[in-house]
Motif scaffolding. Structure first.
Motif, PDB file in Angstrom:
ATOM      1  N   LEU A   1       0.988  -1.146  -0.327  1.00  0.00           N
ATOM      2  CA  LEU A   1       0.056  -0.164  -0.066  1.00  0.00           C
ATOM      3  C   LEU A   1       0.502   1.319   0.443  1.00  0.00           C
ATOM      4  CD1 LEU A   1      -2.967  -0.684   2.540  1.00  0.00           C
ATOM      5  CD2 LEU A   1      -3.081  -0.448  -0.093  1.00  0.00           C
ATOM      6  N   SER A   2       0.274   2.112  -0.763  1.00  0.00           N
ATOM      7  CA  SER A   2       1.096   3.538  -0.883  1.00  0.00           C
ATOM      8  C   SER A   2      -0.040   4.917  -0.846  1.00  0.00           C
ATOM      9  CB  SER A   2       2.469   3.681  -1.821  1.00  0.00           C
ATOM     10  OG  SER A   2       1.711   3.789  -2.975  1.00  0.00           O
ATOM     11  N   MET A   3      -0.283   5.973  -0.252  1.00  0.00           N
ATOM     12  CA  MET A   3      -0.778   7.202  -0.116  1.00  0.00           C
ATOM     13  C   MET A   3       0.064   8.460  -0.633  1.00  0.00           C
ATOM     14  SD  MET A   3      -2.748   7.227   2.999  1.00  0.00           S
ATOM     15  CE  MET A   3      -4.591   9.191   3.077  1.00  0.00           C
ATOM     16  N   TYR A   4      -1.029   8.874  -1.834  1.00  0.00           N
ATOM     17  CA  TYR A   4      -0.619  10.165  -2.131  1.00  0.00           C
ATOM     18  C   TYR A   4      -1.230  10.657  -2.426  1.00  0.00           C
ATOM     19  CZ  TYR A   4      -0.962   8.438  -6.273  1.00  0.00           C
ATOM     20  OH  TYR A   4      -1.648   8.033  -7.883  1.00  0.00           O
ATOM     21  N   VAL A   5      -1.394  12.507  -2.113  1.00  0.00           N
ATOM     22  CA  VAL A   5      -2.451  13.686  -2.770  1.00  0.00           C
ATOM     23  C   VAL A   5      -2.098  14.531  -3.665  1.00  0.00           C
ATOM     24  CG1 VAL A   5      -3.287  15.847  -1.602  1.00  0.00           C
ATOM     25  CG2 VAL A   5      -2.304  13.598  -0.471  1.00  0.00           C
ATOM     26  N   THR A   6      -3.343  14.417  -4.726  1.00  0.00           N
ATOM     27  CA  THR A   6      -2.639  15.815  -5.568  1.00  0.00           C
ATOM     28  C   THR A   6      -3.898  16.102  -5.218  1.00  0.00           C
ATOM     29  OG1 THR A   6      -4.677  14.576  -6.851  1.00  0.00           O
ATOM     30  CG2 THR A   6      -2.602  13.385  -6.933  1.00  0.00           C
ATOM     31  N   TYR A   7      -3.293  17.285  -6.272  1.00  0.00           N
ATOM     32  CA  TYR A   7      -4.172  19.091  -6.786  1.00  0.00           C
ATOM     33  C   TYR A   7      -4.254  19.449  -7.292  1.00  0.00           C
ATOM     34  CZ  TYR A   7      -5.220  24.252  -6.110  1.00  0.00           C
ATOM     35  OH  TYR A   7      -5.442  25.508  -6.290  1.00  0.00           O
ATOM     36  N   ARG A   8      -5.440  19.639  -8.918  1.00  0.00           N
ATOM     37  CA  ARG A   8      -5.394  19.857  -9.848  1.00  0.00           C
ATOM     38  C   ARG A   8      -4.410  19.148 -10.989  1.00  0.00           C
ATOM     39  NH1 ARG A   8      -6.936  26.557 -10.659  1.00  0.00           N
ATOM     40  NH2 ARG A   8      -8.140  26.793  -8.708  1.00  0.00           N
ATOM     41  N   ASP A   9      -4.669  17.581 -10.249  1.00  0.00           N
ATOM     42  CA  ASP A   9      -4.050  16.299 -11.175  1.00  0.00           C
ATOM     43  C   ASP A   9      -2.787  16.399 -11.161  1.00  0.00           C
ATOM     44  OD1 ASP A   9      -6.201  15.847 -12.134  1.00  0.00           O
ATOM     45  OD2 ASP A   9      -6.461  16.975 -13.849  1.00  0.00           O
ATOM     46  N   GLN A  10      -1.809  16.922 -10.626  1.00  0.00           N
ATOM     47  CA  GLN A  10      -0.301  16.869 -10.021  1.00  0.00           C
ATOM     48  C   GLN A  10      -0.353  16.824  -8.239  1.00  0.00           C
ATOM     49  OE1 GLN A  10       1.626  20.607 -11.355  1.00  0.00           O
ATOM     50  NE2 GLN A  10       3.467  20.179 -10.789  1.00  0.00           N
ATOM     51  N   ILE A  11       0.839  15.163  -8.442  1.00  0.00           N
ATOM     52  CA  ILE A  11       0.825  15.301  -7.025  1.00  0.00           C
ATOM     53  C   ILE A  11       1.704  16.092  -5.920  1.00  0.00           C
ATOM     54  CG2 ILE A  11       2.528  13.636  -5.374  1.00  0.00           C
ATOM     55  CD1 ILE A  11       2.455  11.250  -8.207  1.00  0.00           C
ATOM     56  N   ILE A  12       1.294  16.384  -4.520  1.00  0.00           N
ATOM     57  CA  ILE A  12       2.100  17.254  -4.101  1.00  0.00           C
ATOM     58  C   ILE A  12       2.515  17.382  -2.849  1.00  0.00           C
ATOM     59  CG2 ILE A  12       0.003  19.251  -4.872  1.00  0.00           C
ATOM     60  CD1 ILE A  12      -1.237  18.989  -2.264  1.00  0.00           C
TER      61      ILE A  12
END
Length: 225
Positions: free
Chosen positions: A113-124
């Motif tokens: 498993l891994s987790m991340y966040v995007t904003y306006r289709d870009q990984i932040i």
């Protein structure tokens, strides 16, 4: 030779002529037909076994058929979210994701498993590896790691969009959870399946926000397996 003796010899010759039912051809046909009996029985038995196995498999699938996990974002905190030149973004955010196993007889095992966040289709936030996870029958668990990094390059559209959203007081982020999962029913385990969940989260946020921020709408995640 008298007439009576000739008739007697003719009758004897007639009796010695083989009948149609005792010719070699008829013996061959009878022998071939007798061979079909055992072969036909074996084929019928195999077909019956396959049908029964299919019925059993269908019944087991109806009883144990696994449902996809359900994920919901239930909380959020923003500790750092700043844009600097050229543009770069520095982030420190935390999203509480409630993972639920809806199955009554099947447990779910997560790997890689891994987790991340995007904003306006870009990984932040860089993808953060998570430990393996097991969800028993009808159980739930909250996943809430802190995500972020300093100096992540972003596009000017992301930098300008974040400034605009901060001024407006509302920001939309997407939480992504990826990995592998297996279902287990008793001693039976399935193979590994790709797991991809996306959660769109509307947040109340401005430049003075630091810590817990309110969710503006329910955030049920879309799960693909």
């Amino acid at each position: 030779m008298g007439e009576g003796e000739a008739k007697a010899d003719a009758k004897a010759d007639h009796k010695n002529v083989p009948s149609a039912s005792s010719t070699p051809e008829s013996y061959s046909k009878e022998g071939h037909g007798g061979g079909r009996g055992p072969l036909h029985a074996i084929c019928a038995a195999i077909f019956t076994i396959l049908v029964l196995l299919g019925i059993i498999a269908l019944i087991l699938w109806l009883i144990y058929r696994p449902h996809k996990p359900r994920l919901t974002v239930v909380g959020a905190a923003i500790y750092d979210l700043n844009i600097t030149a050229p543009p770069l973004i520095t982030t420190s955010v935390q999203f509480s994701v409630l993972a639920r196993n809806p199955n009554r007889r099947v447990s779910i095992h997560y790997d890689k498993l891994s987790m991340y966040v995007t904003y306006r289709d870009q990984i932040i936030t860089p993808p953060l590896p998570l430990p393996p996870l097991r969800l028993g029958h009808k159980s739930t668990v909250v996943i809430a790691p802190v995500l972020g990094a300093a100096g992540i390059p972003v596009s000017p559209a992301v930098a300008n969009g974040l400034k605009s959203d901060e001024d407006y007081g509302v920001v939309l982020m997407r939480v992504v959870v990826v990995g592998k999962l297996r279902w287990k029913a008793g001693a039976i385990k399935t193979g590994r399946y790709g797991f991809y969940a996306t959660c769109d989260v509307w947040l109340r946020f401005n430049r003075s926000s630091n810590g817990q921020v309110p969710l503006l709408a329910p955030s049920t995640c879309k799960v693909d397996v």
